[in-house]
Design a protein around this motif. Sequence first.
Motif, short mmCIF file in Angstrom:
data_model
loop_
_atom_site.label_atom_id
_atom_site.label_comp_id
_atom_site.label_asym_id
_atom_site.label_seq_id
_atom_site.Cartn_x
_atom_site.Cartn_y
_atom_site.Cartn_z
N ASP A 41 0.84 -1.19 0.00
CA ASP A 41 0.00 0.00 0.00
C ASP A 41 0.88 1.25 0.00
O ASP A 41 1.93 1.29 0.65
CB ASP A 41 -0.92 -0.01 1.22
CG ASP A 41 -1.95 -1.14 1.16
OD1 ASP A 41 -2.22 -1.63 0.05
OD2 ASP A 41 -2.48 -1.52 2.22
N LEU A 42 0.43 2.28 -0.71
CA LEU A 42 1.23 3.48 -0.92
C LEU A 42 0.48 4.70 -0.39
O LEU A 42 -0.74 4.80 -0.52
CB LEU A 42 1.51 3.68 -2.41
CG LEU A 42 2.06 2.46 -3.17
CD1 LEU A 42 2.19 2.77 -4.65
CD2 LEU A 42 3.39 2.01 -2.59
N ILE A 43 1.22 5.64 0.21
CA ILE A 43 0.61 6.87 0.70
C ILE A 43 1.43 8.07 0.21
O ILE A 43 2.66 8.00 0.13
CB ILE A 43 0.48 6.87 2.24
CG1 ILE A 43 -0.30 8.11 2.71
CG2 ILE A 43 1.83 6.75 2.93
CD1 ILE A 43 -0.76 8.04 4.15
N PHE A 44 0.73 9.14 -0.14
CA PHE A 44 1.34 10.35 -0.69
C PHE A 44 0.88 11.58 0.09
O PHE A 44 -0.24 11.61 0.61
CB PHE A 44 0.93 10.54 -2.15
CG PHE A 44 1.28 9.42 -3.07
CD1 PHE A 44 2.43 9.44 -3.84
CD2 PHE A 44 0.44 8.30 -3.18
CE1 PHE A 44 2.75 8.40 -4.71
CE2 PHE A 44 0.75 7.25 -4.03
CZ PHE A 44 1.91 7.30 -4.79
N SER A 45 1.72 12.59 0.10
CA SER A 45 1.31 13.92 0.56
C SER A 45 0.69 14.67 -0.62
O SER A 45 1.19 14.59 -1.74
CB SER A 45 2.51 14.71 1.06
OG SER A 45 3.17 14.05 2.12
#
Length: 199
Positions: A40-44
């Motif tokens: 899973d990937l998270i971005f600002s």
Amino acid sequence: MKIKKILLIMGFLSSVFGFGQNNNLIELTSKQDTEEGWQDLIFSITKKEKLDNGFWSLTCKAKYENQIVGLKINIADGIPAGIVNEEIDNTSFASKGVEIHSIGKESDHLIEVISKLYGQPKSSEFTREKLTFTAFPLNKEKANLENGRFHFKLFFDENDERNLYAEIFLNPDLKNGTVELNEKDEEYRANIVKLLSEK
């Protein structure tokens, strides 16, 4: 004059050392559940803009192993609730409700990282094609995106016309300035890398 000089120096330092907004970026893989094994990937969200067509345009960036990765996600605002009275409302599918675009070298870095994380052959260029997804809202309320965190399941090539059918979860949180792209199933990894890659 002194203020102008200071600003010029700060601009120079920012370009050389990466000071500024890129310094506060979230780590791309910081929200992963290592036990489950999902990538899973998270971005600002570094920039957000409400477009004339009713979409929010979100520039999304993150840090991964000392490099900046990112992409642009455009998502329709106000998609109706997909769960009504605890049941799935099949009328809530938003055809072409989400678009994904390259933002240049940060997107090229991103597809390299995704290829690696997904265990797929290395791809080094993010597609310049505008990718459109059907979105299903996994929400019990209308998704007025400014109001908080919302959950969507995205479908690409749902009729399998391009042999690239894939599903992925998208969770934008404009209030807290983050966007998550979470895996639905490992079986879609190969197609996700293919559709995000320059042909």
